[in-house]
Design a protein around this motif. Sequence first.
Motif, short mmCIF file in Angstrom:
data_model
loop_
_atom_site.label_atom_id
_atom_site.label_comp_id
_atom_site.label_asym_id
_atom_site.label_seq_id
_atom_site.Cartn_x
_atom_site.Cartn_y
_atom_site.Cartn_z
N ARG A 95 0.83 -1.21 0.00
CA ARG A 95 0.00 0.00 0.00
C ARG A 95 0.86 1.26 0.00
O ARG A 95 0.55 2.24 -0.70
N TRP A 96 1.95 1.24 0.76
CA TRP A 96 2.87 2.37 0.78
C TRP A 96 3.52 2.58 -0.59
O TRP A 96 3.60 3.70 -1.08
N ALA A 97 3.98 1.49 -1.20
CA ALA A 97 4.65 1.60 -2.50
C ALA A 97 3.71 2.13 -3.57
O ALA A 97 4.12 2.93 -4.43
N PHE A 98 2.45 1.70 -3.54
CA PHE A 98 1.48 2.20 -4.51
C PHE A 98 1.22 3.70 -4.30
O PHE A 98 1.19 4.48 -5.25
N ALA A 99 1.05 4.10 -3.06
CA ALA A 99 0.66 5.47 -2.76
C ALA A 99 1.82 6.45 -2.83
O ALA A 99 1.65 7.58 -3.30
N GLU A 100 2.99 6.04 -2.36
CA GLU A 100 4.09 6.98 -2.20
C GLU A 100 5.16 6.86 -3.28
O GLU A 100 5.82 7.85 -3.60
N LEU A 101 5.36 5.67 -3.83
CA LEU A 101 6.39 5.50 -4.86
C LEU A 101 5.81 5.55 -6.27
O LEU A 101 6.56 5.66 -7.23
N GLY A 102 4.50 5.43 -6.39
CA GLY A 102 3.90 5.38 -7.71
C GLY A 102 4.04 4.03 -8.38
O GLY A 102 3.88 3.92 -9.61
N VAL A 103 4.33 2.98 -7.61
CA VAL A 103 4.39 1.63 -8.17
C VAL A 103 3.00 1.23 -8.65
O VAL A 103 2.00 1.47 -7.96
N VAL A 104 2.92 0.64 -9.82
CA VAL A 104 1.65 0.21 -10.41
C VAL A 104 1.48 -1.30 -10.28
O VAL A 104 0.38 -1.79 -10.02
N ARG A 105 2.57 -2.03 -10.45
CA ARG A 105 2.53 -3.49 -10.42
C ARG A 105 3.64 -3.97 -9.49
O ARG A 105 4.83 -3.72 -9.73
N MET A 106 3.26 -4.66 -8.41
CA MET A 106 4.21 -5.27 -7.51
C MET A 106 4.27 -6.76 -7.82
O MET A 106 3.26 -7.46 -7.71
N GLU A 107 5.44 -7.24 -8.21
CA GLU A 107 5.59 -8.65 -8.57
C GLU A 107 6.15 -9.46 -7.41
O GLU A 107 6.88 -8.95 -6.56
N TRP A 108 5.79 -10.73 -7.42
CA TRP A 108 6.36 -11.72 -6.50
C TRP A 108 6.87 -12.88 -7.35
O TRP A 108 6.19 -13.32 -8.29
N GLN A 109 8.07 -13.36 -7.06
CA GLN A 109 8.60 -14.52 -7.76
C GLN A 109 9.21 -15.49 -6.75
O GLN A 109 9.74 -15.07 -5.71
N ALA A 110 9.12 -16.77 -7.05
CA ALA A 110 9.71 -17.80 -6.18
C ALA A 110 9.99 -19.03 -7.03
O ALA A 110 9.36 -19.24 -8.08
N VAL A 111 10.91 -19.84 -6.56
CA VAL A 111 11.15 -21.13 -7.20
C VAL A 111 9.88 -21.97 -7.09
O VAL A 111 9.21 -21.97 -6.05
N GLU A 112 9.53 -22.65 -8.18
CA GLU A 112 8.34 -23.50 -8.17
C GLU A 112 8.42 -24.48 -7.00
O GLU A 112 9.45 -25.13 -6.78
N GLY A 113 7.35 -24.57 -6.25
CA GLY A 113 7.30 -25.47 -5.10
C GLY A 113 7.52 -24.79 -3.76
O GLY A 113 7.36 -25.42 -2.72
N ASN A 114 7.85 -23.50 -3.78
CA ASN A 114 8.04 -22.77 -2.52
C ASN A 114 6.67 -22.33 -2.01
O ASN A 114 6.28 -21.16 -2.11
N TRP A 115 5.95 -23.29 -1.43
CA TRP A 115 4.59 -23.03 -0.99
C TRP A 115 4.50 -22.03 0.17
O TRP A 115 3.56 -21.22 0.21
N PRO A 116 5.42 -22.04 1.13
CA PRO A 116 5.32 -21.02 2.19
C PRO A 116 5.35 -19.60 1.63
O PRO A 116 4.55 -18.74 2.05
N SER A 117 6.23 -19.34 0.69
CA SER A 117 6.29 -18.00 0.08
C SER A 117 5.02 -17.70 -0.68
O SER A 117 4.48 -16.58 -0.62
N ARG A 118 4.51 -18.69 -1.40
CA ARG A 118 3.28 -18.46 -2.18
C ARG A 118 2.09 -18.19 -1.27
O ARG A 118 1.26 -17.31 -1.57
N ARG A 119 2.00 -18.90 -0.16
CA ARG A 119 0.88 -18.66 0.75
C ARG A 119 0.94 -17.24 1.34
O ARG A 119 -0.10 -16.58 1.49
N VAL A 120 2.14 -16.78 1.67
CA VAL A 120 2.28 -15.40 2.16
C VAL A 120 1.81 -14.41 1.10
O VAL A 120 1.05 -13.48 1.38
N ALA A 121 2.27 -14.60 -0.14
CA ALA A 121 1.92 -13.69 -1.22
C ALA A 121 0.41 -13.65 -1.44
O ALA A 121 -0.19 -12.57 -1.56
N GLU A 122 -0.22 -14.81 -1.49
CA GLU A 122 -1.65 -14.84 -1.75
C GLU A 122 -2.43 -14.24 -0.58
O GLU A 122 -3.43 -13.54 -0.80
N LYS A 123 -1.98 -14.48 0.64
CA LYS A 123 -2.64 -13.88 1.80
C LYS A 123 -2.52 -12.36 1.76
O LYS A 123 -3.40 -11.64 2.24
N ALA A 124 -1.43 -11.85 1.15
CA ALA A 124 -1.20 -10.40 1.07
C ALA A 124 -1.85 -9.78 -0.17
O ALA A 124 -1.60 -8.62 -0.46
#
Length: 219
Positions: free
Chosen positions: A120-149
Motif C-alpha cells: 500500500r505504501w509503495a502504490f501510494a508513495e512511490l507510484g508503483v503500479v505493479r508489484m511482482e512476486w517470484q519464487a522457485v516453483e514449489g516454494n509453498w510457504p512463500s506463495r501462501r504469504v503472497a496470496e494472503k497479502a
Amino acid sequence: MDPVHLTTDRLLLRPLRDADIEAVLAAGSDPATQHNTTIPVPYTREHARSFVQDYAPGAWRDEKEFVFGVALKPTDELVACVSVHARNFRDDGVAEIGYWAVPAQRGHGYTAEAVGEICRWAFAELGVVRMEWQAVEGNWPSRRVAEKAGFAFEGTLRSKLVHRGRRFDGWIGARLAPGAEATVTAASSDPATAGSPGALGAPGESTDLPPDAGPAPRA
C-alpha cells in the motif's frame, strides 16, 4: 531516499538496527531461508552485520531496494524482513517484493501483514503500479504469504530462475495498485479472428487509422 516508518495493528515496519543482527543471523543460518533465497552459504555474523549496517541503509539511499525490518509493537523484536526491489519503478511502475521470516516467528501471519502494508505504501508513495512476486516453483510457504497479502498467482515461467548454479522453473504473481488494471485494446485481439466481422482490419470495417497511416503495427 530516507528510510520510512510504517505501522500495522501488530507491527512496526522500520529500518534495520544493530539490535536486529542476531535475528538476521538466525534467519540467514536457517536451512529453509538458505534454500529459498540468494543469501551467502554459510551465513556468518559478518554477513548479518554488513546487511544491517551497510547494505540496507545504502540501498535506501540509492533507491535500489527498500528494506524494512518487521518488528513486534510491544517489544520491537525483529520477526521478519520485507524488501521492495526497486528495479526501474520510476520508469515502468514495476517493483518486486521479497521477504523472509525469523524461524521462531513463523506461522503467525506477520510477514503477510507487513507485505500488505508495504505494498500500500509503495502504490501510494512511490507510484508503483505493479508489484511482482517470484519464487522457485514449489516454494509453498512463500506463495501462501503472497496470496494472503493480496497477490494473484499468474503462472509458471519455465527455466526462469538460476539459483546456486542450477536452473529452476519459477512462479510469478502480482498485486496491482488500485485502478491499475490494464486497458484492453483492439491490438490485443486474437489474430486468428482477423477477417471475421468486427475484427481489426476486417473487410468493410474501420480500423480507426487515418487513410495514410499504412498497415496496423504488429504486437
